[in-house]
Design a protein around this motif. Structure first.
Motif, PDB file in Angstrom:
ATOM      1  N   GLU A  85       2.135   2.453 -11.795  1.00  0.00           N
ATOM      2  CA  GLU A  85       1.496   1.150 -11.995  1.00  0.00           C
ATOM      3  C   GLU A  85       2.254   0.296 -13.005  1.00  0.00           C
ATOM      4  O   GLU A  85       2.281  -0.933 -12.895  1.00  0.00           O
ATOM      5  N   CYS A  92      -1.355  12.406  -7.798  1.00  0.00           N
ATOM      6  CA  CYS A  92      -1.708  11.317  -8.701  1.00  0.00           C
ATOM      7  C   CYS A  92      -0.756  10.126  -8.518  1.00  0.00           C
ATOM      8  O   CYS A  92      -0.890   9.382  -7.554  1.00  0.00           O
ATOM      9  N   MET A 110      -0.336   7.444  -5.332  1.00  0.00           N
ATOM     10  CA  MET A 110      -0.377   5.985  -5.448  1.00  0.00           C
ATOM     11  C   MET A 110       0.841   5.346  -4.783  1.00  0.00           C
ATOM     12  O   MET A 110       0.724   4.311  -4.118  1.00  0.00           O
ATOM     13  N   CYS A 142       0.587   4.952  -1.054  1.00  0.00           N
ATOM     14  CA  CYS A 142      -0.425   4.032  -0.539  1.00  0.00           C
ATOM     15  C   CYS A 142       0.214   2.751  -0.013  1.00  0.00           C
ATOM     16  O   CYS A 142       1.409   2.521  -0.163  1.00  0.00           O
ATOM     17  N   ILE A 190      -0.087  -0.999  -4.727  1.00  0.00           N
ATOM     18  CA  ILE A 190      -0.675  -0.747  -6.042  1.00  0.00           C
ATOM     19  C   ILE A 190      -1.114  -2.087  -6.619  1.00  0.00           C
ATOM     20  O   ILE A 190      -0.359  -3.068  -6.585  1.00  0.00           O
ATOM     21  N   ALA A 238      -4.124   1.524  -4.327  1.00  0.00           N
ATOM     22  CA  ALA A 238      -4.460   2.174  -5.592  1.00  0.00           C
ATOM     23  C   ALA A 238      -4.650   1.068  -6.618  1.00  0.00           C
ATOM     24  O   ALA A 238      -3.700   0.373  -6.972  1.00  0.00           O
ATOM     25  N   HIS A 294      -6.641   9.970 -14.586  1.00  0.00           N
ATOM     26  CA  HIS A 294      -6.118   8.701 -14.055  1.00  0.00           C
ATOM     27  C   HIS A 294      -7.127   7.579 -14.280  1.00  0.00           C
ATOM     28  O   HIS A 294      -8.325   7.814 -14.452  1.00  0.00           O
ATOM     29  N   SER A 348      -6.887   4.829 -12.061  1.00  0.00           N
ATOM     30  CA  SER A 348      -6.880   4.080 -10.806  1.00  0.00           C
ATOM     31  C   SER A 348      -7.861   4.724  -9.837  1.00  0.00           C
ATOM     32  O   SER A 348      -8.293   5.860 -10.014  1.00  0.00           O
ATOM     33  N   SER A 349      -8.190   3.971  -8.813  1.00  0.00           N
ATOM     34  CA  SER A 349      -9.010   4.501  -7.717  1.00  0.00           C
ATOM     35  C   SER A 349      -8.527   3.868  -6.428  1.00  0.00           C
ATOM     36  O   SER A 349      -7.835   2.829  -6.451  1.00  0.00           O
ATOM     37  N   LEU A 350      -8.859   4.493  -5.313  1.00  0.00           N
ATOM     38  CA  LEU A 350      -8.416   3.980  -4.021  1.00  0.00           C
ATOM     39  C   LEU A 350      -9.480   3.072  -3.428  1.00  0.00           C
ATOM     40  O   LEU A 350     -10.676   3.360  -3.498  1.00  0.00           O
ATOM     41  N   GLU A 389     -11.826  13.846  -2.199  1.00  0.00           N
ATOM     42  CA  GLU A 389     -10.615  13.037  -2.386  1.00  0.00           C
ATOM     43  C   GLU A 389      -9.423  13.686  -1.697  1.00  0.00           C
ATOM     44  O   GLU A 389      -9.485  14.824  -1.256  1.00  0.00           O
ATOM     45  N   TYR A 417      -5.160  13.050  -6.077  1.00  0.00           N
ATOM     46  CA  TYR A 417      -5.120  12.764  -7.510  1.00  0.00           C
ATOM     47  C   TYR A 417      -5.029  14.045  -8.333  1.00  0.00           C
ATOM     48  O   TYR A 417      -4.535  14.037  -9.453  1.00  0.00           O
TER      49      TYR A 417
END
Length: 460
Positions: free
Chosen positions: A307, A337, A341, A344, A347, A365, A399, A401-403, A426, A437
């Motif tokens: 990120e 983790c 991300m 995905c 971000i 993410a 972490h 972040s989340s999806l 998850e 994650y």
């Protein structure tokens, strides 16, 4: 042979004291090959980076939940037996572990397992005689723990030190070090802890100041006898035939491992196990390298800070396309983790800016304020390159972040260390990707790595 640095609680200066002692030990050592071996209690990734920067050796994590009690003993024995000095940095407060019911996975737990003396750091700011009550409580709470002495941190003045010393005298508890308030050395941090070593341009200067503190602020006449006991016995051995069988699992396999300032969270033991199984780890950078390395049979994406470097990762379009095409072609991939991300669609950072990523999973993410933290028992809901449906493993989440979209067929269902605590399912399994994650340590779960390498071999 070793001491373990513990705190009365988090934030009392464990890492500063540990790094100062490591730097001083390194300077004092008479051994060139293996002078100082460090260890870290718990699942931390960043503190071990600082240890290794000073010692020149990989720091080893000691975590009886992610691995096992026997693995912790063997890991410590293996890596400390040839070291002149060994030092273990604890986690949180001395007795803080996975639950409030007992001290499982705490610094105290590891100290008992290894029969290592504890050096307790006390935060002396805003207290004087009360420090004796705190020290007495920690010393008597569990008589199985040997507290060999204390380090007084954040001492305000000579008069303050005199009051503290007078208060502690009746306890007959040695004062092994004194750090003044002005001795505090600030190491920058951010949302997951300290800023990693690779991003600090002034790190050598910080280490130089820490080495000075280590040499001048501690009572080495009292410390050195604690470090002079005989090395622990080696608790394991492996025969030549068994070693050859182990090496045959990954012989001839080349695994591309993402390693740069965006992806730096790897347990040293995990990397060693890849090599011990015969696989070759090929380091590459999703930020700098334009494509994946040639002739690889597997991909490994650890955690880190994608990120923070999302803009640079997004700019390297050819690398993202190279990873996307390799995964779609069926190359076995393990991502945890930060690695998840990266795979995905995009971000979304703390400033709500969106950056395109590899686009294997149709989700973003998104960074947030909430910290997800703790041990997890993961139960596989489907087969993956690492697991079979129904398998159970221990891991750790850490972490912010989340999806935005949850997989309709998630990889894991999750329970906490207390099994009655249930968490949202998850993880993703698509093509030959195992992505989640949850961070894993392969030390006591080598069957996971065995399964992954077998899938890599059969996918060649």
């Amino acid at each position: 042979m070793a001491i373990i640095i513990a705190g009365e609680r988090s934030g009392v200066g464990k890492t500063t004291v540990t790094l100062a002692l490591l730097a001083a030990m390194k300077a004092r050592s008479r051994s060139a090959e293996s002078p100082v071996q460090s260890f870290k209690v718990g699942p931390d990734y960043i503190d071990p980076m600082f240890h290794s920067y000073i010692t020149g050796l990989p720091c080893r994590n000691l975590d009886p939940v992610l691995t096992s009690e026997s693995y912790v003993k063997s890991c410590f024995a293996k890596h400390s037996q040839n070291a002149e000095y060994a030092l273990i940095e604890g986690v949180m407060g001395l007795f803080d572990g996975a639950t409030g019911k007992d001290d499982t996975a705490s610094t105290a737990h590891v100290a008992r397992l290894l029969n290592v003396p504890v050096v307790l750091i006390l935060n002396c700011a805003s207290t004087s005689r009360s420090i004796a009550a705190i020290a007495h409580g920690y010393r008597t709470f569990d008589p199985r723990i040997h507290i060999a002495g204390v380090v007084l941190n954040r001492v305000g003045s000579d008069r303050h030190l005199e009051l503290l010393t007078q208060a502690l005298e009746p306890l007959n508890l040695p004062i092994l070090g004194v750090l003044r308030r002005q001795d505090d050395i600030s190491i920058p941090d951010r949302h997951l802890g300290l800023v990693p070593t690779a991003e600090m341009s002034d790190l050598d200067g910080i280490i130089e100041r820490l080495a000075y503190l280590g040499e001048t602020c501690f009572d080495w006449e009292k410390l050195l006898p604690l470090l002079g006991s005989p090395p622990p016995p080696a608790l394991f051995s492996i025969g030549r035939e068994e070693e050859e069988i182990l090496r045959s699992r990954g012989e001839g396999l080349r695994i591309a491992i993402a390693q740069d300032k965006a992806f730096s969270f790897y347990y040293a033991d995990n990397l060693d196990l890849f090599r011990e199984m015969g696989a070759e780890l090929i380091h590459w950078s999703p930020i700098r390298d334009r494509t994946l390395p040639e002739n690889i049979q597997g991909l490994y994406f650890g955690g880190g800070f994608p990120e923070v470097f999302a803009s640079e990762l997004a700019e390297n379009k050819t690398a993202r396309e190279s990873v996307h095409n390799a995964i779609k072609s069926g190359i076995p991939t393990y991502a945890e983790c930060g690695g998840l991300m990266y795979l995905c669609d995009r971000i979304v950072d703390f400033q709500d800016q969106s950056f395109p990523m590899v686009n294997i999973f149709p989700t973003a993410a998104k960074m947030g304020k909430r910290l997800t933290l703790g041990y997890r028992q993961a139960i596989a809901l489907q087969d993956s390159p690492l697991m079979k449906k129904g398998d159970r493993i221990w891991g750790h989440e850490f972490h912010r972040s989340s999806l935005t979209e949850i997989c309709n067929q998630p990889l894991y269902s999750l329970q906490g260390y207390d099994s009655h605590l249930q968490y949202a399912s998850e993880g993703w399994q698509k093509y030959q990707v195992h992505a989640a994650y949850t961070h894993l340590h392969f030390g006591a779960q080598t069957h996971l790595l065995d399964s992954f390498l077998s899938r890599c071999r059969h996918s060649c």
